[in-house]
Design a protein around this motif. Structure first.
Motif, mmCIF file in Angstrom:
data_model
loop_
_atom_site.group_PDB
_atom_site.id
_atom_site.type_symbol
_atom_site.label_atom_id
_atom_site.label_comp_id
_atom_site.label_asym_id
_atom_site.label_seq_id
_atom_site.Cartn_x
_atom_site.Cartn_y
_atom_site.Cartn_z
ATOM 1 N N GLU A 143 -10.445 -7.465 -6.971
ATOM 2 C CA GLU A 143 -9.785 -7.463 -8.291
ATOM 3 C C GLU A 143 -9.802 -8.869 -8.907
ATOM 4 O O GLU A 143 -10.079 -9.033 -10.099
ATOM 5 C CB GLU A 143 -8.351 -6.974 -8.153
ATOM 6 N N ALA A 144 -9.514 -9.892 -8.090
ATOM 7 C CA ALA A 144 -9.542 -11.266 -8.616
ATOM 8 C C ALA A 144 -10.948 -11.603 -9.127
ATOM 9 O O ALA A 144 -11.107 -12.385 -10.064
ATOM 10 C CB ALA A 144 -9.114 -12.242 -7.526
ATOM 11 N N ASP A 176 -15.144 -3.631 -10.947
ATOM 12 C CA ASP A 176 -14.666 -2.431 -11.635
ATOM 13 C C ASP A 176 -13.803 -1.575 -10.734
ATOM 14 O O ASP A 176 -12.836 -0.988 -11.187
ATOM 15 C CB ASP A 176 -15.856 -1.591 -12.121
ATOM 16 N N LEU A 177 -14.203 -1.479 -9.474
ATOM 17 C CA LEU A 177 -13.529 -0.502 -8.627
ATOM 18 C C LEU A 177 -13.665 -0.827 -7.151
ATOM 19 O O LEU A 177 -14.585 -1.538 -6.747
ATOM 20 C CB LEU A 177 -14.100 0.905 -8.896
ATOM 21 N N VAL A 178 -12.716 -0.303 -6.370
ATOM 22 C CA VAL A 178 -12.941 -0.201 -4.930
ATOM 23 C C VAL A 178 -13.318 1.251 -4.651
ATOM 24 O O VAL A 178 -12.878 2.170 -5.352
ATOM 25 C CB VAL A 178 -11.722 -0.600 -4.053
ATOM 26 N N VAL A 228 -0.421 -2.443 -4.790
ATOM 27 C CA VAL A 228 -0.636 -3.886 -4.584
ATOM 28 C C VAL A 228 -1.784 -4.434 -5.441
ATOM 29 O O VAL A 228 -2.270 -5.536 -5.213
ATOM 30 C CB VAL A 228 -0.881 -4.212 -3.082
ATOM 31 N N THR A 229 -2.252 -3.618 -6.398
ATOM 32 C CA THR A 229 -3.288 -4.063 -7.348
ATOM 33 C C THR A 229 -2.830 -3.647 -8.751
ATOM 34 O O THR A 229 -1.944 -2.793 -8.894
ATOM 35 C CB THR A 229 -4.649 -3.391 -7.050
ATOM 36 N N GLU A 230 -3.481 -4.217 -9.772
ATOM 37 C CA GLU A 230 -3.060 -3.899 -11.146
ATOM 38 C C GLU A 230 -4.171 -3.403 -12.047
ATOM 39 O O GLU A 230 -3.945 -2.628 -12.956
ATOM 40 C CB GLU A 230 -2.446 -5.142 -11.801
ATOM 41 N N SER A 251 -1.659 4.104 -13.385
ATOM 42 C CA SER A 251 -1.794 3.939 -14.850
ATOM 43 C C SER A 251 -3.245 4.027 -15.313
ATOM 44 O O SER A 251 -3.718 3.204 -16.098
ATOM 45 C CB SER A 251 -1.189 2.616 -15.308
ATOM 46 N N GLY A 252 -3.957 5.030 -14.768
ATOM 47 C CA GLY A 252 -5.307 5.286 -15.286
ATOM 48 C C GLY A 252 -6.411 4.548 -14.569
ATOM 49 O O GLY A 252 -7.375 4.096 -15.204
#
Ligand SMILES: Cc1cc2nc3c(=O)[nH]c(=O)nc-3n(C[C@H](O)[C@H](O)[C@H](O)COP(=O)(O)O)c2cc1C
Length: 462
Positions: free
Chosen positions: A54-55, A59-61, A98-100, A130-131
């Motif tokens: 994420e940092a 796009d995705l895990v 734990v991610t945003e 949240s999507g």
């Protein structure tokens, strides 16, 4: 902000997924001296990898899945780290906390589940995050899966895809249960939601009868992103009909380009344009400050593969055929057609024939990434290759399969991502708050309500 009303990037950029797998994708990753023990069962291990991705603005895990231990009698079972793993939606739900911003894509079988459950779980993950949710729809080839579900044998290849098509119709139909804005929570009038904004599915098909509606309203991205993995003719047709992202496996450029062109050309049949489906091949990068250092990292892992594990790795890729009776340093024998993964068997047989590989050389070749593309080199050489596939019509981005975790992912993040950013090929900030928005997929089409979910489907999929 809704993920669907996004400011579009002016320039095409590549998409990156971080495919997380226990202590890494290389079959011997868990034996690497730096690997944390029981990585595949350790939440902190996954949390740190997801936060690092994420940092770096991935796009995705991405989490794959398997729903059986191959066989307790099989000596290779206890050698393979993948025999012990966590269920993806559960793990992704914990990662959501734990991610945003990063997308959360998990695999779930369209054969050994009820579509209502899959629709509900991913819709719940989508709201919780949240999507940011995505469902990787797979058709489950493993011969050891059926006995875990009271079934004597697997459906054959064509039946599995027919089953998966109806299953996906139901899931997407259920995700379409609620009109946007139907949820009102109007304390003044006492109206919780508009009754006419909630739509039962009334699906009555060959395999499923599902009334609906789904009891989870839409998320900010409307519904989870639909990902698909499966590459035979029926698999490609399924991708063209349903998928927004297809995860694929290739060995070389011409193969990847042919797949890309073929799957994109099928979209028009379903009234879709080529940019409505992103093709993300898997790639396993061994990054070094010099070519020699990268090669050394690669060789170190290769040296940890025993023949027992190498042969066990090939077995499911060849439809269960046991090659231990053949000389390790001899050629690959003729193989019967498989009902497991036709595409993967084809890929490996072609590779062995083309490069005249022995059985040992073949398993050494695929051990790094189970038949996916491997890149061994410096950051700029790896960036060159990724750029070439992207620019020349073979990929829209990549699912990065770090050979060891967390080290291999960190190497990629620290050295290849900045190189891609310098070249203007990858973002330096998220564009939106949703997975669909960041992937640039645009608005979800809301087809007419469910008078019928049995749309005409080409025979390859039925
Ligand atoms: C790149 C790729 C990734 C896959 N990941 C999974 C997985 O995580 N779990 C699973 O059960 N099947 C997985 N599959 C299997 C497919 O869903 C499908 O069952 C298999 O590939 C056979 O279909 P095909 O002959 O169309 O490729 C994957 C397939 C591909 C090509």
């Amino acid at each position: 902000m809704s993920g669907t009303d996004i400011p579009h990037q002016s320039r095409r950029q590549l998409r990156l997924g971080a495919f997380l797998m226990g202590s890494g994708h290389h079959i011997a990753a868990w034996r690497h001296p730096d690997s944390p023990s029981i990585a595949g069962l350790d939440f902190q291990h996954f949390a740190q990898a997801a936060q690092a991705a994420e940092a770096a603005k991935f796009d995705l895990v991405f989490l794959s899945d398997s729903i059986s231990v191959r066989s307790p009698d099989d000596p290779a079972t206890h050698l393979a780290e993948r025999s012990a793993r966590l269920e993806p939606i559960t793990l992704l739900s914990a990662l959501a906390a734990v991610t945003e911003r990063i997308g959360l894509v998990g695999t779930a079988s369209a054969v050994y589940n009820e579509p209502f459950n899959v629709a509900r779980r991913f819709a719940s993950l989508d709201r919780l995050s949240s999507g940011r949710a995505g469902w990787n729809m797979v058709t489950s080839t493993n011969l050891f899966d059926p006995p875990n579900f009271g079934q004597p044998a697997s459906l054959d290849h064509a039946q599995r895809y027919a089953h998966a098509a109806e299953f996906t119709d139901v899931v997407t139909g259920l995700w379409n249960s609620w009109d946007d804005g139907a949820l009102r929570y109007d304390k003044q009038t006492g109206v919780l939601f508009d009754a006419e904004g909630l739509h039962p599915l009334h699906h009555r098909g060959d395999r499923f009868q599902v009334r609906g509606p789904l009891n989870v309203p839409p998320s900010p991205q409307t519904r989870p992103v639909l990902v698909q993995a499966g590459a035979s003719d029926a698999g490609r047709e399924t991708a063209a009909r349903y998928a927004e992202v297809v995860f694929s496996a290739h060995q070389d450029f011409s193969e990847a380009q042919a797949f890309y062109r073929d799957v994109k050309s099928r979209l028009a049949r379903y009234g879709r344009s080529p940019d409505e489906l992103l093709v993300l091949p898997g790639v396993s990068p061994f990054v070094g400050r010099s070519e020699a250092e990268a090669q050394e990292k690669f060789e170190q892992l290769q040296s940890l593969i025993t023949p027992e594990v190498g042969l066990a790795l090939l077995r499911p890729l060849f439809g269960g055929v046991d090659l231990s009776a053949y000389p390790l340093d001899g050629p690959l024998p003729e193989l019967p057609p498989t009902h497991q993964s036709k595409s993967r068997q084809h890929l490996l047989v072609e590779l062995a024939r083309r490069e005249q590989l022995t059985i040992r050389q073949l398993y050494l070749r695929v051990a790094g990434a189970r038949g996916h593309w491997q890149l061994v080199g410096t950051p700029s050489r790896i960036a060159d290759e990724l750029e070439q596939y992207f620019r020349d019509g073979a990929a829209d981005g990549y699912n990065i399969m770090a050979p060891v975790l967390p080290g291999g992912l960190n190497d990629f993040i620290e050295s290849v991502v900045p190189e891609l950013q310098r070249r203007g090929l990858f973002r330096t900030e998220y564009e939106t708050s949703t997975l669909r928005g960041n992937l640039g997929l645009g608005t979800v089409r809301r087809p007419g309500r469910h008078s019928s979910t049995q749309a005409a489907v080409p025979s390859a999929v039925r």
